[in-house]
Design an enzyme around this catalytic site. Structure first.
Site, short mmCIF file in Angstrom:
data_model
loop_
_atom_site.label_atom_id
_atom_site.label_comp_id
_atom_site.label_asym_id
_atom_site.label_seq_id
_atom_site.Cartn_x
_atom_site.Cartn_y
_atom_site.Cartn_z
N ASP A 8 33.06 10.93 -35.33
CA ASP A 8 32.39 10.95 -34.02
C ASP A 8 31.14 10.08 -34.10
OD1 ASP A 8 32.12 13.34 -31.47
OD2 ASP A 8 30.63 11.77 -31.81
N ASP A 106 34.49 7.96 -28.16
CA ASP A 106 33.79 7.74 -29.44
C ASP A 106 34.25 8.66 -30.56
OD1 ASP A 106 32.54 10.18 -28.86
OD2 ASP A 106 30.65 9.50 -29.74
N GLU A 107 35.41 9.28 -30.44
CA GLU A 107 35.85 10.14 -31.54
C GLU A 107 37.35 10.03 -31.78
OE1 GLU A 107 35.71 14.50 -30.80
OE2 GLU A 107 35.30 13.93 -28.73
P1 TTP Z 1 29.44 12.55 -27.41
O1 TTP Z 1 30.12 12.19 -28.68
O2 TTP Z 1 29.60 13.92 -26.86
O3 TTP Z 1 27.88 12.30 -27.51
P2 TTP Z 1 27.08 11.18 -28.28
O4 TTP Z 1 27.99 10.29 -29.06
O5 TTP Z 1 26.21 10.48 -27.30
O6 TTP Z 1 26.14 12.01 -29.25
P3 TTP Z 1 26.57 12.81 -30.57
O7 TTP Z 1 25.78 12.16 -31.68
O8 TTP Z 1 26.12 14.21 -30.30
O9 TTP Z 1 28.03 12.67 -30.73
O10 TTP Z 1 29.91 11.55 -26.28
C1 TTP Z 1 30.16 10.17 -26.54
C2 TTP Z 1 29.70 9.30 -25.41
O11 TTP Z 1 30.35 9.70 -24.22
C3 TTP Z 1 28.23 9.40 -25.16
O12 TTP Z 1 27.48 8.46 -25.90
C4 TTP Z 1 28.11 9.19 -23.68
C5 TTP Z 1 29.44 9.61 -23.12
N1 TTP Z 1 29.31 10.91 -22.43
C6 TTP Z 1 29.36 10.94 -21.04
O13 TTP Z 1 29.55 9.89 -20.39
N2 TTP Z 1 29.20 12.14 -20.41
C7 TTP Z 1 28.99 13.31 -21.10
O14 TTP Z 1 28.86 14.38 -20.51
C8 TTP Z 1 28.96 13.26 -22.53
C9 TTP Z 1 28.73 14.52 -23.31
C10 TTP Z 1 29.11 12.04 -23.13
MG MG Z 2 29.46 11.09 -30.33
#
Ligand code: TTP
Ligand code: MG
Length: 363
Positions: A8, A106-107
């Protein structure tokens, strides 16, 4: 040995912005709606870990974010770029696994069971994944390594940001036990509150609880929670792509046997395993087959096709039991039994009854 990696990206959109503009490194950066000096509408899409120290998080109203961190850098975001970067990252990840499943922008999960011979090697592989993403895309990610998708996912979350958490099969219980119930995917603030009322605050509290209690309060979901809390997950990374035609399990007896209870009991255990793989992968099946190998190695199989696809454990159990009974009348000892389901269809949601059988499609 099953080894799954969950990768992730860290504060994905915000990290891309920092990569594009290195002056932002180390600053609280927020991607989301325009804060309009605190009067803006809309929410925080994501933010850097520096911004999270002020209490900011995805989904927070941008006006509140502005109150907490007025000096942060607020950006609208460049979604086209994020999608391109996501594709590049996924291409890198795909090369590391035998099976690959992207689950969001992103995962992704990687099944590396055939690529490594130990969890020690799995850790090195995970390190190489992180290095490759950093080198090629200039971004950090967190990786979790575990015996199944669920444990890998919880592990990647555990070490964020820039984490690498390895949970060997023997340590699953010890790893999950002290975590908050929120660590289990699907348990949000509402479920957390209800669980608290029942006296459950850690994953270990759920894992050690009476299934009847959870079942009474949460129904089937309660039982799913219990399985998750115990680190059980039969989903397979490769399901998405594999187009698998059947699910089967078989067992060779230590000593050839005529003992009906032993044969039925062994088959019953196999039936449960097959049913849980089907359930966790949201698969309905229509045909049930039982295979028997006798002491002289002659091998037979009997099948029955049901009137409609099901996930019912009771239907699988009774059909398999009826099919194996045909072999129990003979005088030749049995060497192996197996059960297999085919005629598979994927369901959109977890469903058990015919009435709910909507939205099934052939795999
Ligand atoms: P996430 O992997 O949930 O968050 P992140 O990568 O920003 O942070 P983390 O280090 O905690 O993983 O989500 C991935 C991307 O998806 C994030 O950068 C932005 C987008 N996103 C949205 O558009 N809406 C949302 O509600 C969330 C949670 C994420
Ligand atoms: Mg993330």
């Amino acid at each position: 040995m099953n080894v799954v990696l969950h990768v992730d990206m860290d504060s994905f959109f915000a990290s891309i912005e920092v990569r594009e503009n290195p002056d932002l490194r180390g600053l609280p950066v927020v991607v989301g709606a325009d804060p309009k000096m605190g009067k803006g509408r809309g929410v925080v899409t994501t933010c850097t870990y520096e911004a999270r120290r002020f209490g900011l998080h995805s989904g927070m109203p941008i006006s509140k974010a502005y109150r907490l961190a007025p000096d942060a850098v607020y950006l609208r975001g460049n979604y086209k770029l994020y999608i391109t970067v996501s594709k590049n990252v996924m291409k890198i990840l795909r090369g590391f696994g035998d099976c690959f499943r992207q689950v969001s922008i992103d995962e992704a999960y990687l099944d590396v069971s055939e690529k490594v011979a130990s969890y020690h090697q799995a850790r090195s592989l995970a390190r190489r994944v992180k290095d490759a993403v950093l080198e090629e895309e200039g971004l950090s990610c967190s990786v979790g390594v575990g015996p199944n998708m669920l444990v890998a996912k919880i592990a990647s979350d555990f070490g964020k940001p820039d984490g690498l958490t390895v949970v060997e099969p023997d340590s699953v219980e010890g790893f999950l036990g002290p975590l908050s119930v929120r660590a289990i995917p699907g348990i949000g603030p509402k479920a957390e509150k209800s669980l608290k009322k029942l006296g459950f605050s850690t994953v270990g509290d759920i894992a050690g609880s009476d299934p009847d209690v959870l079942g009474r309060f949460f129904g089937r979901w309660g039982l799913a929670m219990l399985r998750s809390a115990r680190g059980i997950d039969a989903r397979e990374v490769g399901w998405e792509r594999g187009g698998r035609k059947s699910i089967g399990k078989e067992r060779t007896f230590h000593v050839d046997t005529l003992d009906r209870d032993e044969i039925r009991g062994t088959l019953g255990g196999l039936v449960e395993k097959v049913a849980s793989i089907a359930e966790d992968n949201m698969i309905h099946y229509r045909t049930v087959s039982v295979k028997v190998r006798l002491e002289d190695f002659s091998t037979f199989s009997r099948s029955r096709t049901l009137d409609f696809p099901t996930t019912s454990l009771a239907a699988l159990r009774s059909t398999a039991a009826r099919l194996v009974d045909e072999f129990l009348a003979g005088d030749k000892k049995i060497r192996l039994v197996g059960v297999r389901v085919s005629g598979l269809a994927r369901s959109v949601m977890r469903q058990t009854t015919l009435e709910e059988y909507v939205g099934c499609s052939a795999i």
